[in-house]
Design an enzyme around this catalytic site. Structure first.
Site, PDB file in Angstrom:
ATOM      1  N   CYS A   1     -55.005   7.888 -11.944  1.00 42.49           N
ATOM      2  CA  CYS A   1     -54.150   8.085 -10.718  1.00 42.49           C
ATOM      3  C   CYS A   1     -54.181   6.979 -10.053  1.00 42.49           C
ATOM      4  CB  CYS A   1     -54.588   9.405 -10.079  1.00 42.49           C
ATOM      5  SG  CYS A   1     -54.912  11.032 -11.108  1.00 42.49           S
TER       6      CYS A   1
ATOM      7  N   HIS B   1     -58.020   7.054 -53.014  1.00 42.37           N
ATOM      8  CA  HIS B   1     -59.081   8.204 -53.034  1.00 42.37           C
ATOM      9  C   HIS B   1     -58.380   9.327 -52.040  1.00 42.37           C
ATOM     10  CE1 HIS B   1     -61.771   5.160 -54.572  1.00 42.37           C
ATOM     11  NE2 HIS B   1     -61.588   4.668 -53.831  1.00 42.37           N
TER      12      HIS B   1
ATOM     13  N   TRP C   1     -52.008  11.650 -12.677  1.00 40.71           N
ATOM     14  CA  TRP C   1     -52.070  11.934 -14.280  1.00 40.71           C
ATOM     15  C   TRP C   1     -53.000  13.260 -14.362  1.00 40.71           C
ATOM     16  CZ3 TRP C   1     -55.891  12.451 -17.832  1.00 40.71           C
ATOM     17  CH2 TRP C   1     -55.500  12.261 -19.325  1.00 40.71           C
TER      18      TRP C   1
ATOM     19  N   GLU D   1     -48.098   5.579 -30.138  1.00 45.92           N
ATOM     20  CA  GLU D   1     -48.224   5.781 -28.753  1.00 45.92           C
ATOM     21  C   GLU D   1     -46.766   5.791 -28.007  1.00 45.92           C
ATOM     22  OE1 GLU D   1     -50.851   3.269 -26.086  1.00 45.92           O
ATOM     23  OE2 GLU D   1     -50.207   1.647 -27.526  1.00 45.92           O
TER      24      GLU D   1
ATOM     25  N   LYS E   1     -52.281   4.196 -17.904  1.00 47.06           N
ATOM     26  CA  LYS E   1     -52.523   2.856 -18.423  1.00 47.06           C
ATOM     27  C   LYS E   1     -54.071   2.653 -18.264  1.00 47.06           C
ATOM     28  CE  LYS E   1     -52.175  -1.581 -18.947  1.00 47.06           C
ATOM     29  NZ  LYS E   1     -51.616  -1.853 -20.583  1.00 47.06           N
TER      30      LYS E   1
ATOM     31  N   ASN F   1     -58.721  10.209  -6.900  1.00 46.23           N
ATOM     32  CA  ASN F   1     -58.914   9.619  -8.314  1.00 46.23           C
ATOM     33  C   ASN F   1     -60.084   9.833  -8.680  1.00 46.23           C
ATOM     34  OD1 ASN F   1     -58.182   8.541 -11.005  1.00 46.23           O
ATOM     35  ND2 ASN F   1     -58.338   6.357  -9.965  1.00 46.23           N
ATOM     36  N   GLY F   2     -60.266  10.379 -10.224  1.00 48.86           N
ATOM     37  CA  GLY F   2     -61.619  10.729 -10.655  1.00 48.86           C
ATOM     38  C   GLY F   2     -61.762  12.263 -10.972  1.00 48.86           C
TER      39      GLY F   2
ATOM     40  N   ARG G   1     -50.167   4.149 -13.742  1.00 51.06           N
ATOM     41  CA  ARG G   1     -51.482   4.780 -13.838  1.00 51.06           C
ATOM     42  C   ARG G   1     -51.642   6.206 -14.025  1.00 51.06           C
ATOM     43  NH1 ARG G   1     -55.676   1.509 -11.766  1.00 51.06           N
ATOM     44  NH2 ARG G   1     -56.869   3.181 -11.315  1.00 51.06           N
TER      45      ARG G   1
ATOM     46  N   GLU H   1     -54.137  -1.418 -35.124  1.00 50.70           N
ATOM     47  CA  GLU H   1     -53.324  -1.798 -33.696  1.00 50.70           C
ATOM     48  C   GLU H   1     -51.963  -1.503 -33.768  1.00 50.70           C
ATOM     49  OE1 GLU H   1     -54.043  -1.775 -30.729  1.00 50.70           O
ATOM     50  OE2 GLU H   1     -52.588  -2.775 -29.944  1.00 50.70           O
TER      51      GLU H   1
ATOM     52  N   LYS I   1     -49.723   1.453 -31.756  1.00 46.49           N
ATOM     53  CA  LYS I   1     -48.604   0.693 -31.073  1.00 46.49           C
ATOM     54  C   LYS I   1     -47.489   1.966 -31.166  1.00 46.49           C
ATOM     55  CE  LYS I   1     -49.498  -1.127 -28.229  1.00 46.49           C
ATOM     56  NZ  LYS I   1     -50.973  -1.287 -28.144  1.00 46.49           N
TER      57      LYS I   1
END
Ligand code: M6R
Length: 611
Positions: A2, A506, A75, A490, A606, A101-102, A27, A483, A487
């Site tokens: 947050c 396989h 968030w 997301e 983020k 935040n946390g 954030r 990666e 990308k």
């Protein structure tokens, strides 16, 4: 996860809080709120949804006159994103407002206790417990600072807190444990924030709060104390990047701006570390003697930073001729890791605040490992706790999907690998010189790839409506594909997977059918022919192939691909730094064509400061 901001000074607080929240919206962006101490007491406004909703609600801050306030962009962890669960949280008596935040791990136990004392809760959050507990202790001792101390001794977990009280007209209180919080010293007042970007417009003079510290912020100064209330002298730092670095500057999205900034970010990160053809890492103290004592090398990180670790594993094993273990921080920390005093542990993190990565680092340190951190955010927790830190000079990265931080991490890991291999004597003079030269040429070659953006945009327009994509490649291409796949998923919400080409047969090749999009990666020249055979296999099963290869192999690849992007050839250690660029651009354009919220993808944030 947050974003927190607080201001006290001689200006109107609300517009400053809203502006700071806007800069930190990356954030967390499911709800937002502000609390201002007005002449009528504490006034709190909060709302589900993007910050703009809140800003409109308070007419840009005009509805909340006052010079002391706190703000929060969320968030969600505990409780769904809605108006009630949004911060700030206010104590039942209305005397205290708080942003957090946390995660408060023992919040249920504390909530039960407070409820047994008759306290009534309104939200489902762990954070409200802190506000209620604070009022509870304040009512006992009538000293807000003493009450904060009592609360901090009772709560378990992680927190960055900003607190205002109607009984404290000219001060806000901040506290931190395992969640970032900076102090900003301005000409017209003082600040707290989760991130420098929130206050850079107002001041460049900051200090980083340490775990356990409590700060009292007034218009004229900031006093910091330990948890035992002993005064602490904080070292002031000057932020040396410009406010424009954290703004879009005419680009449609931060992600696009950050993709385009990569050549310069590489120049800043790499060039000062190469002198007279030699890699110079002034900031670290690793010697040949130390390296000889190292029996195990680990690379630990999350997400894209972990993918940098995957690429580096191939490169370092090649250069150093010793095994390198790459681990996901969230797994590593609970795996009873085999780290001891002879272990070198490389921690990679853009934010320097990712909780899993930080916990993994602490676990490795506890076991005696030596920590070398690769970090972008100066003064972040990981940077401060590591034994050695090397900064990527990518500048502030705002888009949730990382691009320039990934690229600078990759280039810096190449430099470190080369440096260690030179100490070890495992790299030939020719190869050393060739990698150094190609790292110096990298920005220019990257610019050439960026010039192909219209071609990539065209390919995105051909493929944006596919619902399942495979990225296949061998060796470094496989690591790079991980990666590329992240990308795409997301920001465009398309299901995608990265596969080692040779592994497809396989099992997974059963998913390939007519029209399946396969991104065939063929930039790792030593295994180009093998990779090509795998492309042929998926083509034979009806796949549509978008290939990324090097210019020297373009002609060969053309025979089997439906679309092709060729990047300049370079030394194979450096090649993924070029190959990733078309994949970033492809994801960007696909997300754009699908109408996605590119800079703020759903469910993400983020900086992931929760477990
Ligand atoms: O700040 P960090 O590098 O520690 O973050 C790790 C991941 O959360 C991060 O790389 C994430 O995967 C990216 N946002 C993906 O683009």
């Amino acid at each position: 996860m947050c974003g927190i901001i607080g201001y006290v000074g001689h200006q109107e607080a609300a517009p400053i809080l809203l502006d700071g929240l806007e800069r930190m919206e990356y954030r967390g962006y499911d709800s937002a709120g502000i609390a201002v101490r007005t002449i009528d007491g504490l006034q709190v406004k909060k709302s589900k949804g993007r910050l703009q909703v809140l800003s409109d609600m308070v007419r840009g801050g005009a509805d909340l006159p006052g010079t002391l306030g706190i703000g929060h962009t969320r968030w969600a962890t505990h409780g769904e994103p809605n108006d009630i669960n949004a911060h700030p949280h206010v104590s039942e008596g209305g005397n205290i407002a708080l942003v957090h935040n946390g995660i408060i791990e023992n919040y249920m136990e504390l909530k039960d206790y407070l409820m047994s004392k008759g306290v009534k809760f309104t939200s489902e959050t762990d954070s409200e417990v802190v506000a209620q507990l604070l009022e509870f202790h304040y009512n006992e001792c009538h000293d807000i600072l003493e009450a904060v101390g009592r609360v901090l001794r009772r709560i378990e977990g992680s927190y960055a807190l900003g607190i205002i009280s109607s009984d404290m007209p000219d001060a806000l209180i901040a506290a931190r444990k395992d969640s970032p919080l900076i102090l900003g010293y301005g000409a017209d007042g003082n600040y707290i924030a989760s991130d420098v970007t929130a206050v850079i417009k107002y001041t460049r003079e900051v200090a980083y709060m340490d775990d356990g510290e409590i700060a009292v912020i007034t218009p004229d100064g900031i006093n910091v104390f330990t948890s035992e209330m002993d005064p602490v002298e904080k070292e002031h730092k000057t932020v040396d990047w410009d406010v424009s670095a954290a703004e879009k500057g005419g680009y449609p999205h931060f992600m696009f701006k950050e993709i385009m900034e990569q050549p310069d970010a590489i120049r800043r990160t790499v060039f000062p570390r190469i002198r007279d053809g030699r890699v110079v890492l002034d900031d670290i103290t690793i010697t040949k003697e130390y390296l000889d004592s190292v029996t195990k090398v680990f690379i630990v990180a999350c997400g894209s930073s972990y993918h940098v670790g995957m690429v580096s594993k191939y490169n370092w094993e090649r250069l150093l001729r010793r095994p390198v273990e790459v681990a996901l921080a969230s797994e590593f920390r609970y795996s009873d890791p085999l780290v001891d005093e002879n272990s070198l542990v490389i921690i990679i993190s853009q934010s320097g605040e990712t909780l899993d990565t930080m916990a993994a680092m602490r676990e490795a340190k506890r076991r005696g490992g030596r920590i070398l951190a690769i970090v972008n955010v100066v003064g972040s927790s990981i940077a401060r706790e590591a034994d050695d830190v090397l900064y990527t000079w990518a500048g502030p990265e705002i888009a949730v999907a990382t691009t320039k931080a990934y690229s600078t991490q990759l280039a810096l890991m190449d430099l470190v690998g080369l440096y260690l291999a030179d100490l070890e004597g495992t790299v030939s003079a020719e190869e050393y010189a060739a990698v150094v030269e190609e790292l110096q040429l990298l920005p220019e070659k990257m610019e050439k790839v960026l010039e192909k953006k219209e071609d990539i945009q065209y390919f995105a327009s051909r493929y944006f409506n596919h619902n399942s994509v495979f990225f296949i490649g061998r060796n470094l291409d496989y690591a790079m594909g991980m990666e590329g796949s992240l990308k795409l998923k997301e920001i465009s919400y398309i299901h995608s997977e990265a596969y080692a080409s040779g592994e497809l047969k396989h099992g997974t090749i059963s998913l390939v059918e007519s029209g399946t999009l396969v991104v065939g990666l063929g930039t790792y020249v030593p295994l180009f022919d093998k990779a090509m055979s795998n492309v042929v296999e998926v083509k034979a099963r009806g796949a549509e192939v978008l290939a990324v290869t090097v210019e020297s192999m373009k002609e060969k690849m053309e025979k089997n691909a439906d679309a092709i992007v060729a990047v300049p050839d370079t030394h194979l250690v450096v090649q993924p730094s070029l190959g990733i660029v078309p994949l970033q651009l492809f994801s960007y354009y696909v997300a754009l064509m699908r109408g996605c919220d590119i800079d703020k993808p759903r469910n993400l944030a983020k900086s992931v400061t929760v477990e």
